[in-house]
Design a protein around this motif. Structure first.
Motif, PDB file in Angstrom:
ATOM      1  N   LEU A 245    -111.213  -9.219 -33.253  1.00 15.65           N
ATOM      2  CA  LEU A 245    -112.053  -8.045 -32.740  1.00 15.65           C
ATOM      3  C   LEU A 245    -112.950  -7.171 -33.592  1.00 15.65           C
ATOM      4  O   LEU A 245    -112.693  -6.877 -34.522  1.00 15.65           O
ATOM      5  CB  LEU A 245    -111.097  -7.007 -32.000  1.00 15.65           C
ATOM      6  CG  LEU A 245    -109.967  -7.572 -31.134  1.00 15.65           C
ATOM      7  CD1 LEU A 245    -109.279  -6.319 -30.351  1.00 15.65           C
ATOM      8  CD2 LEU A 245    -110.579  -8.397 -30.028  1.00 15.65           C
ATOM      9  N   CYS A 246    -113.998  -6.856 -32.914  1.00 10.10           N
ATOM     10  CA  CYS A 246    -115.103  -6.195 -33.811  1.00 10.10           C
ATOM     11  C   CYS A 246    -114.723  -4.735 -33.954  1.00 10.10           C
ATOM     12  O   CYS A 246    -114.567  -4.136 -32.657  1.00 10.10           O
ATOM     13  CB  CYS A 246    -116.697  -6.291 -33.070  1.00 10.10           C
ATOM     14  SG  CYS A 246    -117.824  -5.156 -33.646  1.00 10.10           S
ATOM     15  N   PRO A 247    -114.973  -3.906 -35.039  1.00 12.10           N
ATOM     16  CA  PRO A 247    -114.445  -2.735 -34.894  1.00 12.10           C
ATOM     17  C   PRO A 247    -115.427  -1.613 -34.346  1.00 12.10           C
ATOM     18  O   PRO A 247    -114.847  -0.518 -33.686  1.00 12.10           O
ATOM     19  CB  PRO A 247    -114.393  -2.234 -36.477  1.00 12.10           C
ATOM     20  CG  PRO A 247    -115.250  -3.331 -37.008  1.00 12.10           C
ATOM     21  CD  PRO A 247    -115.211  -4.619 -36.118  1.00 12.10           C
ATOM     22  N   LEU A 248    -116.467  -2.082 -33.852  1.00 15.82           N
ATOM     23  CA  LEU A 248    -117.389  -1.186 -33.021  1.00 15.82           C
ATOM     24  C   LEU A 248    -117.339  -1.411 -31.684  1.00 15.82           C
ATOM     25  O   LEU A 248    -116.874  -0.721 -30.989  1.00 15.82           O
ATOM     26  CB  LEU A 248    -118.912  -1.252 -33.523  1.00 15.82           C
ATOM     27  CG  LEU A 248    -119.162  -0.958 -34.815  1.00 15.82           C
ATOM     28  CD1 LEU A 248    -120.671  -1.113 -35.153  1.00 15.82           C
ATOM     29  CD2 LEU A 248    -118.797   0.510 -35.154  1.00 15.82           C
ATOM     30  N   CYS A 249    -117.862  -2.698 -31.076  1.00 15.10           N
ATOM     31  CA  CYS A 249    -117.813  -2.991 -29.893  1.00 15.10           C
ATOM     32  C   CYS A 249    -116.246  -3.315 -29.331  1.00 15.10           C
ATOM     33  O   CYS A 249    -116.097  -3.339 -28.133  1.00 15.10           O
ATOM     34  CB  CYS A 249    -118.927  -4.140 -29.334  1.00 15.10           C
ATOM     35  SG  CYS A 249    -118.393  -5.677 -30.002  1.00 15.10           S
ATOM     36  N   ARG A 250    -115.344  -3.814 -30.153  1.00 17.28           N
ATOM     37  CA  ARG A 250    -114.075  -4.102 -29.728  1.00 17.28           C
ATOM     38  C   ARG A 250    -114.099  -5.733 -29.158  1.00 17.28           C
ATOM     39  O   ARG A 250    -112.926  -5.813 -28.443  1.00 17.28           O
ATOM     40  CB  ARG A 250    -113.125  -3.024 -29.196  1.00 17.28           C
ATOM     41  CG  ARG A 250    -113.429  -1.699 -29.657  1.00 17.28           C
ATOM     42  CD  ARG A 250    -112.298  -1.038 -30.495  1.00 17.28           C
ATOM     43  NE  ARG A 250    -112.631  -0.110 -31.299  1.00 17.28           N
ATOM     44  CZ  ARG A 250    -112.181   0.995 -30.967  1.00 17.28           C
ATOM     45  NH1 ARG A 250    -111.180   1.359 -29.970  1.00 17.28           N
ATOM     46  NH2 ARG A 250    -112.364   1.956 -31.842  1.00 17.28           N
ATOM     47  N   HIS A 267    -118.395 -11.922 -37.932  1.00 17.82           N
ATOM     48  CA  HIS A 267    -119.852 -11.405 -37.812  1.00 17.82           C
ATOM     49  C   HIS A 267    -119.706 -11.308 -36.503  1.00 17.82           C
ATOM     50  O   HIS A 267    -119.313 -12.023 -35.378  1.00 17.82           O
ATOM     51  CB  HIS A 267    -120.943 -12.440 -38.298  1.00 17.82           C
ATOM     52  CG  HIS A 267    -122.127 -11.882 -37.738  1.00 17.82           C
ATOM     53  ND1 HIS A 267    -122.731 -10.849 -38.476  1.00 17.82           N
ATOM     54  CD2 HIS A 267    -123.068 -12.150 -36.821  1.00 17.82           C
ATOM     55  CE1 HIS A 267    -124.149 -10.540 -38.046  1.00 17.82           C
ATOM     56  NE2 HIS A 267    -123.985 -11.454 -36.836  1.00 17.82           N
ATOM     57  N   CYS A 268    -120.340  -9.881 -36.137  1.00 10.58           N
ATOM     58  CA  CYS A 268    -120.399  -9.583 -34.719  1.00 10.58           C
ATOM     59  C   CYS A 268    -122.065  -9.952 -34.017  1.00 10.58           C
ATOM     60  O   CYS A 268    -122.694  -8.891 -34.709  1.00 10.58           O
ATOM     61  CB  CYS A 268    -120.012  -8.171 -34.196  1.00 10.58           C
ATOM     62  SG  CYS A 268    -120.188  -7.615 -32.507  1.00 10.58           S
ATOM     63  N   ASP A 269    -122.232 -10.567 -33.421  1.00 17.15           N
ATOM     64  CA  ASP A 269    -123.573 -10.880 -32.927  1.00 17.15           C
ATOM     65  C   ASP A 269    -124.303  -9.550 -32.405  1.00 17.15           C
ATOM     66  O   ASP A 269    -125.195  -9.556 -32.312  1.00 17.15           O
ATOM     67  CB  ASP A 269    -123.751 -11.911 -31.867  1.00 17.15           C
ATOM     68  CG  ASP A 269    -123.579 -13.473 -32.612  1.00 17.15           C
ATOM     69  OD1 ASP A 269    -124.027 -13.229 -33.797  1.00 17.15           O
ATOM     70  OD2 ASP A 269    -123.350 -14.381 -32.055  1.00 17.15           O
ATOM     71  N   SER A 270    -123.306  -9.083 -31.337  1.00 15.43           N
ATOM     72  CA  SER A 270    -124.073  -7.959 -30.478  1.00 15.43           C
ATOM     73  C   SER A 270    -124.017  -6.736 -31.385  1.00 15.43           C
ATOM     74  O   SER A 270    -125.067  -5.929 -31.147  1.00 15.43           O
ATOM     75  CB  SER A 270    -123.269  -7.678 -29.293  1.00 15.43           C
ATOM     76  OG  SER A 270    -121.826  -7.814 -29.118  1.00 15.43           O
ATOM     77  N   CYS A 271    -123.290  -6.345 -32.173  1.00 11.47           N
ATOM     78  CA  CYS A 271    -123.298  -5.219 -33.090  1.00 11.47           C
ATOM     79  C   CYS A 271    -124.082  -5.529 -34.428  1.00 11.47           C
ATOM     80  O   CYS A 271    -124.532  -4.685 -35.325  1.00 11.47           O
ATOM     81  CB  CYS A 271    -122.026  -4.607 -33.364  1.00 11.47           C
ATOM     82  SG  CYS A 271    -121.122  -4.180 -32.119  1.00 11.47           S
ATOM     83  N   ARG A 272    -124.158  -6.962 -34.740  1.00  9.07           N
ATOM     84  CA  ARG A 272    -124.853  -7.265 -35.931  1.00  9.07           C
ATOM     85  C   ARG A 272    -124.456  -6.537 -37.208  1.00  9.07           C
ATOM     86  O   ARG A 272    -124.966  -6.150 -37.928  1.00  9.07           O
ATOM     87  CB  ARG A 272    -126.477  -6.951 -35.928  1.00  9.07           C
ATOM     88  CG  ARG A 272    -127.298  -7.679 -34.835  1.00  9.07           C
ATOM     89  CD  ARG A 272    -128.203  -6.817 -34.435  1.00  9.07           C
ATOM     90  NE  ARG A 272    -128.986  -7.230 -33.445  1.00  9.07           N
ATOM     91  CZ  ARG A 272    -130.152  -7.656 -33.398  1.00  9.07           C
ATOM     92  NH1 ARG A 272    -130.966  -7.395 -34.404  1.00  9.07           N
ATOM     93  NH2 ARG A 272    -130.667  -8.250 -32.126  1.00  9.07           N
TER      94      ARG A 272
HETATM   95 ZN   LIG Z   1    -119.515  -5.652 -32.389  1.00 10.82          ZN
END
Ligand SMILES: [Zn+2]
Length: 607
Positions: A245-250, A267-272
């Motif tokens: 899980l991404c720490p920003l968008c989860r 790598h998170c594509d949506s949060c870059r």
């Molecule tokens: Zn994210």
């Protein structure tokens, strides 16, 4: 008639439940769009220009026609309103705006406003038919379905009346699973619930079965539900997934079948952003049906709605220089405000006694804040002082307690027994924010062998492993390894580790062996690193080293704990209840390399 004319629709519905509850359904736009029969969407090229501030370019095919649009970021204030604007690049509609408001009124009064601007004559004809008649009817049906389902919380599991059509082979597999789970003495009703879910739940639910959500929905014990899912995976009904899980968008950026496929860098594509995972938060265990039983074709119906990121309480897009005031309802706790275009974030705390009004201004790469402790129903003013548009994201920092983390599952004995081959890729290291490490050993085992005789002593020592194993498993821990007579175990919950040792020492004392077996124990809690050693998941770091040193200080029938253990609130509460029977005292022994650390001895009082 002017083709620029807008069509405006207002639909009103009443719900029995309060807005907080209705929100989880109506703001779950992904499921809602599926329920009202919209086609699945497809992401288009990831171009920086388009994706600025979470804008998205999407496409779906409807009635043989490809429709492409740019979607502005959803804006919302949970649980009272959300809206979105879509600008179409082709197709009969030029623009569509949706605004949904929920107000408390004997439950919830919901107003769904939809404005559509046609591009051409076809649009002028299609909008009244498609939206004015068909959508209106489908929305009403979805809302009625919701109203019928009682006790609806984060996600109800079964939305359709349809039962999936299984192949005879899949039916046979289900039957076999039922037999295997029954043989494990799991309650028949409990097994049926899981099987029913696999048969009837929609694909959005089945793609990500979360044991805690199932437990809350079924009102069953969370641990027992997790164990049911683990057994069902072994029996071939489910498949286990490791989601990163991404720490920003989860959002889950990666999903793997085995722990061995997990990389610590994601790598998170949506949060870059690039991020390093940790076992406590960013690795979640989910389940889905075994593809041999039911193959899940996960499709997305909406990608930007509020319930895609339920930890975000409010999201607002402000032009340069714009100011906006929101009435908010917040739970107590820690929050953060950020914007994808700003390097820094600002943090705040919500308390009952906090101030009623607060202002948060985004300036050139810094935030100015009037207050940092605000109330649970504040009036919040957001100001964009920068020269460019900013997407204000107001979010809870706490991670959902409905996630089963890798840290939790890997410190369960049943997981280690059923999935003993699950280990990290050789060389991979993953941080564990907090875990409790227990070491035990037997006192004077050499003398014990001499006095009791080799064969009887060996039998007793083996029995002691069984006792320890049982006590550790009963207290939600897991044995990592044994080294001679010594055992290393891990626990999620520090207090449980202490209870486990007390139980083991009591059982060994009750055996009234002559000479008695005396169990030494040391416990420490803290951060460590998960690794694979000898093909098994193991832990290392100074928390582990320190716990290993503590057992050396133990004299047998006592438990040496660290300061971090003693200060843990659950351990402190446990010690309080033990007080009549146990004493706790500082321990004077100096540990080489850890001289400044205070340690404590927990010991049964002599009667
Ligand atoms: Zn994210």
């Amino acid at each position: 008639m002017n083709s620029r004319k807008e069509f405006h629709y207002v639909w009103e519905y009443d719900f029995h439940h309060p807005p907080e509850q209705v929100w989880s359904f109506v703001a779950d736009t992904n499921r809602f769009n599926m329920l009202v029969g919209l086609p699945a969407v497809e992401f288009l090229a990831d171009e920086d220009e388009i994706n600025l501030n979470n804008r998205r370019r999407l496409r779906f095919t409807r009635l043989g026609q490809q429709i492409e649009w740019e979607e502005e970021p959803f804006e919302w204030v949970r649980p009272s309103r959300y809206g979105v604007v879509r600008r179409y690049l082709r197709g009969p509609v030029a623009e569509m705006r949706v605004q949904v408001t929920l107000t408390p009124r004997d439950g919830t009064h919901l107003v769904y406003e939809l404005t559509a601007r046609p591009r051409n004559l076809l649009g002028r004809l299609a909008i009244p038919a498609q939206i004015g008649v068909i959508s209106k009817r489908q929305f009403k049906r979805a809302f009625e379905l919701y109203n019928r389902s009682q006790n609806y919380e984060e996600s109800s599991l079964v939305h359709t009346q349809e039962i999936f059509n299984f192949t005879p082979e899949a039916e046979a597999r289900i039957e076999r699973t039922r037999g295997e789970l029954t043989a494990r003495k799991i309650d028949a009703k409990f097994i049926e619930r899981l099987i029913e879910t696999v048969k009837r739940a929609d694909e959005i639910t089945l793609a990500r079965l979360r044991p805690r959500v199932l437990a809350d929905e079924w009102q069953t014990d969370r641990r027992a539900t997790l164990e049911l899912c683990l057994y069902a995976t072994r029996a071939g009904l489910l498949e286990l997934r490791w989601e990163l899980l991404c720490p920003l968008c989860r959002g889950a950026n990666e999903s793997h079948e085995t722990l061995g496929e997990v990389n610590s860098q994601v790598h998170c594509d949506s949060c870059r952003i690039d991020y390093t995972i940790d076992f406590d938060r960013s690795v979640e265990i989910t389940f889905r049906p075994n593809p041999a039983i039911r193959k899940i074709e996960l499709q997305q119906f909406c990608t930007g709605g509020p319930e895609v990121t339920p930890h975000i309480i409010a999201q607002q897009l402000l032009r340069a220089g714009e100011r906006r005031t929101l009435n908010m309802q917040l739970e107590t706790g820690s929050y953060r405000i950020r914007s994808p275009q700003m390097a820094a974030d600002t943090f705040l705390t919500i308390e009952e006694s906090g101030t009623k009004e607060a202002t948060f201004a985004a300036e050139d790469n810094r935030w100015t804040t009037s207050e940092s402790v605000i109330s649970t129903s504040p009036i919040v003013t957001l100001i964009n002082e920068t020269a460019s548009e900013q997407l204000f994201i107001f979010e809870r920092t706490r991670w959902s307690d409905r996630a089963t983390t890798a840290s939790e599952v890997t410190s369960l004995q049943i997981f280690r027994d059923l999935f003993s081959r699950e280990a990290l890729r050789p060389g991979e290291q993953i941080r564990v924010g907090q875990i409790t490490i227990l070491f035990t050993d037997l006192r004077d085992s050499t003398r014990y062998y001499r006095e009791a005789g080799d064969a009887p002593a060996f039998g007793k020592v083996m029995t002691h492993f069984d006792v320890l194993r049982a006590c550790i498993a009963e207290h939600d821990g897991a044995i990592i390894k044994t080294i001679g007579d010594a055992v290393m175990a891990v626990f999620q919950n520090p207090a449980q580790s202490l209870s486990a040792v007390i139980a083991a020492q009591e059982r060994l004392a009750a055996a009234r062996e002559a000479p008695p077996l005396k169990l030494k124990a040391g416990i420490h809690t803290g951060a460590c690193i998960a690794v694979t050693l000898n093909d098994r998941l193991d832990y290392f770091g100074s928390t582990v080293n320190f716990a290993a040193r503590l057992v050396g200080v133990s004299e047998g029938d006592d438990i040496i704990i660290s300061e971090a253990m003693k200060d843990d609130p659950a351990v402190a509460a446990l010690i309080e209840t033990l007080d009549e029977k146990f004493s706790i005292a500082p321990c004077r022994a100096a540990l080489k390399g850890f001289e400044q650390c205070e340690i404590w001895s927990v010991k049964r009082k002599v009667e």
